[in-house]
Write a protein that holds these residues in place. Structure first.
Motif, short mmCIF file in Angstrom:
data_model
loop_
_atom_site.label_atom_id
_atom_site.label_comp_id
_atom_site.label_asym_id
_atom_site.label_seq_id
_atom_site.Cartn_x
_atom_site.Cartn_y
_atom_site.Cartn_z
N ASN A 1 0.20 17.24 12.75
CA ASN A 1 1.59 17.67 12.83
C ASN A 1 2.35 16.79 13.83
N ARG A 2 2.48 15.47 13.49
CA ARG A 2 3.11 14.51 14.38
C ARG A 2 4.01 13.58 13.58
N ASN A 3 4.99 12.97 14.30
CA ASN A 3 5.91 12.05 13.64
C ASN A 3 5.21 10.85 13.04
N GLN A 4 4.18 10.37 13.74
CA GLN A 4 3.44 9.21 13.23
C GLN A 4 2.82 9.50 11.86
N SER A 5 2.43 10.73 11.63
CA SER A 5 1.85 11.10 10.33
C SER A 5 2.92 11.05 9.24
N LEU A 6 4.13 11.48 9.57
CA LEU A 6 5.20 11.52 8.57
C LEU A 6 5.55 10.13 8.05
N ARG A 7 5.43 9.14 8.90
CA ARG A 7 5.87 7.80 8.52
C ARG A 7 5.08 7.24 7.33
N ARG A 8 3.82 7.64 7.22
CA ARG A 8 3.00 7.12 6.12
C ARG A 8 3.55 7.57 4.77
N LEU A 9 4.27 8.68 4.74
CA LEU A 9 4.80 9.18 3.48
C LEU A 9 5.93 8.31 2.94
N PHE A 10 6.52 7.46 3.80
CA PHE A 10 7.66 6.65 3.39
C PHE A 10 7.28 5.20 3.10
N HIS A 11 6.03 4.82 3.27
CA HIS A 11 5.63 3.43 3.06
C HIS A 11 5.82 2.98 1.62
N LEU A 12 5.26 3.70 0.66
CA LEU A 12 5.35 3.31 -0.74
C LEU A 12 6.79 3.30 -1.24
N PRO A 13 7.60 4.34 -0.94
CA PRO A 13 9.01 4.26 -1.36
C PRO A 13 9.74 3.04 -0.81
N LEU A 14 9.41 2.62 0.40
CA LEU A 14 10.06 1.44 0.98
C LEU A 14 9.69 0.17 0.22
N VAL A 15 8.43 0.04 -0.14
CA VAL A 15 7.99 -1.13 -0.89
C VAL A 15 8.70 -1.19 -2.25
N LYS B 1 7.23 -2.01 9.39
CA LYS B 1 5.78 -2.22 9.22
C LYS B 1 5.24 -1.58 7.94
N ALA B 2 6.14 -1.37 6.95
CA ALA B 2 5.69 -0.82 5.67
C ALA B 2 5.05 -1.90 4.82
N MET B 3 5.37 -3.17 5.09
CA MET B 3 4.74 -4.29 4.40
C MET B 3 4.72 -5.48 5.34
N THR B 4 3.81 -6.40 5.06
CA THR B 4 3.72 -7.61 5.87
C THR B 4 4.80 -8.60 5.44
N LEU B 5 5.05 -9.59 6.29
CA LEU B 5 6.03 -10.60 5.96
C LEU B 5 5.63 -11.37 4.70
N ASN C 1 18.23 -9.02 3.54
CA ASN C 1 18.73 -7.65 3.58
C ASN C 1 17.91 -6.71 2.71
N ASN C 2 17.25 -7.24 1.69
CA ASN C 2 16.49 -6.41 0.77
C ASN C 2 15.13 -6.02 1.32
N VAL C 3 14.48 -6.92 2.03
CA VAL C 3 13.11 -6.67 2.48
C VAL C 3 12.99 -6.54 3.99
N GLY C 4 14.04 -6.96 4.73
CA GLY C 4 13.98 -6.92 6.19
C GLY C 4 13.66 -5.55 6.76
N PRO C 5 14.35 -4.47 6.33
CA PRO C 5 14.03 -3.14 6.88
C PRO C 5 12.60 -2.72 6.65
#
Length: 510
Positions: free
Chosen positions: A295-309, A94-98, A85-89
């Motif tokens: 100016n696309r959704n795919q660009s926005l996702r990169r901003l959330f990678h580090l907070p997810l880790v 795809k913010a981190m590898t398994l 539950n902690n790392v699954g999301p």
């Protein structure tokens, strides 16, 4: 003549060699499947030997050694099931590898257990049964042994069928079943049990609502804005700061509270301070990351990678601090009772017991955790970094809300409920949002492909018209919902029945 005579022998030899190759490949495949169980069995043996070095020559040493192996088995199962539950999301997004998720979770689970795991734990899981009512110390040891075995077996079964369940509820069920078998129904505090039962509903509902609220905000304030980058620069630092403040309060309330006494008001002040500092740092970081972004959704996702880790690491630390007690609490009770030949409601946890719990959780995660990580992160509903961020944020905030209201809560039910909430909200939003449709019409999207030849996710959603296709591709998979909810509902009664049976068997052979 010689060539004709030798040709069949060469063909036969080649066939025999091919058969040997196939046998070797099959043997290798089978052997790989036995590596994890083999290492798990080795760990159980080492845990028993480790316990024996500390208890050799002491009263009840044999019982303690056996209990240590069972406690290690319980810890392995907690790592295999609960840590997903902690790392699954983050993995599903795809913010981190398994592999990276397994490493981060193992390190922070161990750190949380050893640093903030606590010196004292309730041996009967928050006063569910009265130790005095159980009878003799020998009967109490058998009750705790039965609770440990039954909860471990149930979690093992849940992991096998792919259902994330609450390990706390499993232990509660085991304790109740053993208590009833040992001293009757009157030995159970049914008021406490009613609170725990309420958490079955409270945890996932609050988690789902909070996650849906944040996802609705992200969609409205950022995704469906004409200038996504400007909107992201305004709101993403705020969201990151909210996450940092929530986790600071979360750790102060549920993790570091074992090291020092922290009041709820002090935890909120800590959260506010971390919020302010994090907003300043996130504002600078997001502005730097967003320079030159399309100016696309795919660009926005990169901003959330580090907070997810970071959130995955912090959730793992808090989980290790709290849930290690599920593995070692009954074990600590057995050690104390066997050595002192008396029963007490609370006992100090020896360091060697805590080490077994911490090592078992981490090893169980590495050996058996990937199955549940994929289930939580990928198979319930489709997650991207923004949705996974909402799940992680919901998990921390829900615990704070529940703690403030004095409600019992399950981290497993909260996290999985948040995933349900994200998925079901997307179903509703896709079907009913006028703002979303107006935005897509204004942008001139007419079911075409974007410039780089990849279908944009919002376009794919608009193209999906049939219910069967919606259910198949992107929303909540009902079969997993039914399996998980059924496992939640049956966890306490199943563990209780199993524990009662095991106690009666141990009582019979004693």
């Amino acid at each position: 003549m010689t060539e004709t005579a030798t040709t069949p022998r060469k063909q036969t030899l080649d066939k025999d060699l091919d058969k040997l190759v196939h046998v070797e490949e099959a043997t290798s495949t089978v052997a790989r499947g036995l590596v994890a169980p083999g290492l798990a069995l080795l760990f159980l043996a080492l845990a028993a030997i480790f316990a024996g070095t500390y208890t050799f020559g002491e009263p009840g040493a044999i019982i303690i050694v056996a209990a240590a192996a069972i406690g290690a088995y319980m810890a392995l199962n907690i790592g295999a099931n609960d840590v997903a539950n902690n790392v699954g999301p983050a993995v599903g997004a795809k913010a981190m590898t398994l592999g990276g998720a397994l490493l981060i979770a193992a390190v922070f689970e161990t750190a949380g257990a050893l640093i903030a795991g606590g010196d004292v734990v309730s041996t009967i899981s928050k006063g569910i049964i009265d130790p005095a009512a159980v009878g003799t110390p020998e009967a109490f040891v058998r009750a705790m042994m039965a609770a440990l075995i039954s909860s471990a077996l149930w979690i093992n079964l849940a992991t096998w069928i792919g259902a994330p369940v609450s390990t706390t509820h499993s232990v509660v069920g085991g304790v109740v079943g053993a208590g009833v078998a040992a001293a009757g129904i009157s030995s159970v505090d049914w008021h406490t049990m009613a609170q725990i039962a309420a958490s079955w509903v409270v945890s996932p509902v609050i988690g789902g609502i909070v996650a849906a609220i944040f996802l609705a905000f992200i969609k409205t304030a950022i995704i469906y804005q004409d200038d996504k980058i400007t909107a992201a620069r305004r709101w993403v630092p705020v969201l990151i700061a909210v996450m940092a403040g929530a986790f600071a309060s979360y750790l102060a309330t549920k993790g570091l509270n074992h090291l020092m006494k922290i009041r709820q008001s002090d935890a909120l002040l800590i959260g506010l301070g971390v919020f302010a500092v994090s907003w300043i740092g996130a504002h600078v970081l997001v502005r730097r990351q967003s320079e030159g972004m399309e100016n696309r959704n795919q660009s926005l996702r990169r901003l959330f990678h580090l907070p997810l880790v970071i959130s995955a690491a912090l959730l793992s630390f808090a989980h290790g601090a709290n849930d290690v007690a599920n593995a070692v609490g009954p074990l600590a009770a057995i050690v104390f009772t066997a050595q002192q030949h008396t029963v007490d409601a609370t006992v100090a946890i020896p360091l060697w017991v805590m080490i077994i719990g911490a090592a078992g959780i981490s090893l169980g995660l590495v050996l058996f955790g990937p199955k549940l990580i994929r289930m939580v992160g990928e198979q319930i509903t489709k997650l991207n970094p923004m949705r996974a961020f909402c799940v992680a944020l919901s998990a921390a905030i829900t615990v704070i809300i529940a703690s403030g209201l004095g409600l019992p809560i399950s981290s497993t039910h909260t996290a999985v409920g948040a995933i349900f909430g994200v998925g079901f909200f997307r179903e509703w939003y896709t079907a009913h949002s006028k703002r979303r449709r107006a935005y897509l019409e204004r942008k001139g999207i007419e079911f075409k492909r974007n410039g780089n030849g990849e279908a944009d996710e919002e376009e794919l959603e608009m193209q999906t018209t049939s219910r069967e296709e919606i259910a198949r591709r992107k929303l909540v998979r009902r079969v997993h919902v039914r399996t998980i909810v059924a496992a939640w509902v049956t966890t306490v009664p199943a563990a209780a029945v199993l524990s009662a049976g095991i106690f009666l068997f141990l009582d019979f052979i004693a």
